[in-house]
Design an enzyme around this catalytic site. Sequence first.
Site, PDB file in Angstrom:
ATOM      1  N   PRO A   2       0.828  -1.210   0.000  1.00  8.89           N
ATOM      2  CA  PRO A   2       0.000   0.000   0.000  1.00  8.89           C
ATOM      3  C   PRO A   2       0.862   1.260   0.000  1.00  8.89           C
ATOM      4  O   PRO A   2       1.841   1.355   0.735  1.00  8.89           O
ATOM      5  CB  PRO A   2      -0.799  -0.131   1.299  1.00  8.89           C
ATOM      6  CG  PRO A   2      -0.823  -1.593   1.584  1.00  8.89           C
ATOM      7  CD  PRO A   2       0.496  -2.104   1.110  1.00  8.89           C
ATOM      8  N   GLU A   3       0.497   2.217  -0.857  1.00  6.65           N
ATOM      9  CA  GLU A   3       1.208   3.486  -0.943  1.00  6.65           C
ATOM     10  C   GLU A   3       0.328   4.579  -0.350  1.00  6.65           C
ATOM     11  O   GLU A   3      -0.699   4.286   0.272  1.00  6.65           O
ATOM     12  CB  GLU A   3       1.579   3.763  -2.410  1.00  6.65           C
ATOM     13  CG  GLU A   3       2.415   2.642  -3.025  1.00  6.65           C
ATOM     14  CD  GLU A   3       2.751   2.858  -4.484  1.00  6.65           C
ATOM     15  OE1 GLU A   3       2.809   4.029  -4.927  1.00  6.65           O
ATOM     16  OE2 GLU A   3       2.952   1.866  -5.219  1.00  6.65           O
TER      17      GLU A   3
END
Length: 274
Positions: A2-3
Amino acid sequence: MPELPEVETVKKTLQALTKGKTIEEVVVSLPRIIQEPPSPALFQAMLKGQTIHDVGRRGKFLRFFLDTHVLVSHLRMEGRYCLAEKTDPIEKHTHVRFSFSDGTELRYKDVRQFGTMHLYPMGEDLHLPPLVKLGPEPLSEDFTLDGFQRALSGRRTNVKALLLNQAFLSGLGNIYVDEALYTASILPERLVETLSMDEIQRLYTSIRTVLANAVKAGGSSVRSYVDGHGEMGMFQLQIKVYGRKGEACHQCGNPIQKIVLAGRGTHFCKTCQR
């Protein structure tokens, strides 16, 4: 992994799910997730009776604001949170459970087991690793074009590697670096020192635009990502290059190419990016 857009979305859902809840008990089934100090046993003891007052984000890290402490959590590759009833069956790969006084539980699941949790006294988390090492937030007012230009000065690396560096700019990962470089018409292999002022301005605008659009779409579910409600993100429907090797570029029709750069699979269009 996840960014920024995915973690921002998780943050918002966890705010709605956990704000105001008081922790009655913490169960840690995989001790190595808890980064010492404190020890996993002390981590569990210190959180008893604490109330979650808010949930924030710094880069790719979640920050749970409690009565006297801040819990800093990194999801790594496949970590995820969900709210359940205490009586619900415990699913496989559930490693940490925060039981609340209202009969619900916040459960942390992680198939890859790479996630981490740190616990700090209130006000200390931003001044200690891992948060102290992070660069500016690309969607904040503090991230200005002038500051971006100054930060690029004297850098002797390719632009893809630099944008992946969390100490340079926090929150960007492989997906959004590839997308921002495509939107800015810049090849990922370009050396930073060769960028013109016009290209720097385009890149600055592209980073902010791509991230803002991804946040609006709830992030990208290109693998296993879901938010705190178990919902998928939708930005993958807007992706131009990432994960599209061999497919036609939306602008010129030529095939998207993929190379390994900075140790990461990197997607680009050699016609549209220069």
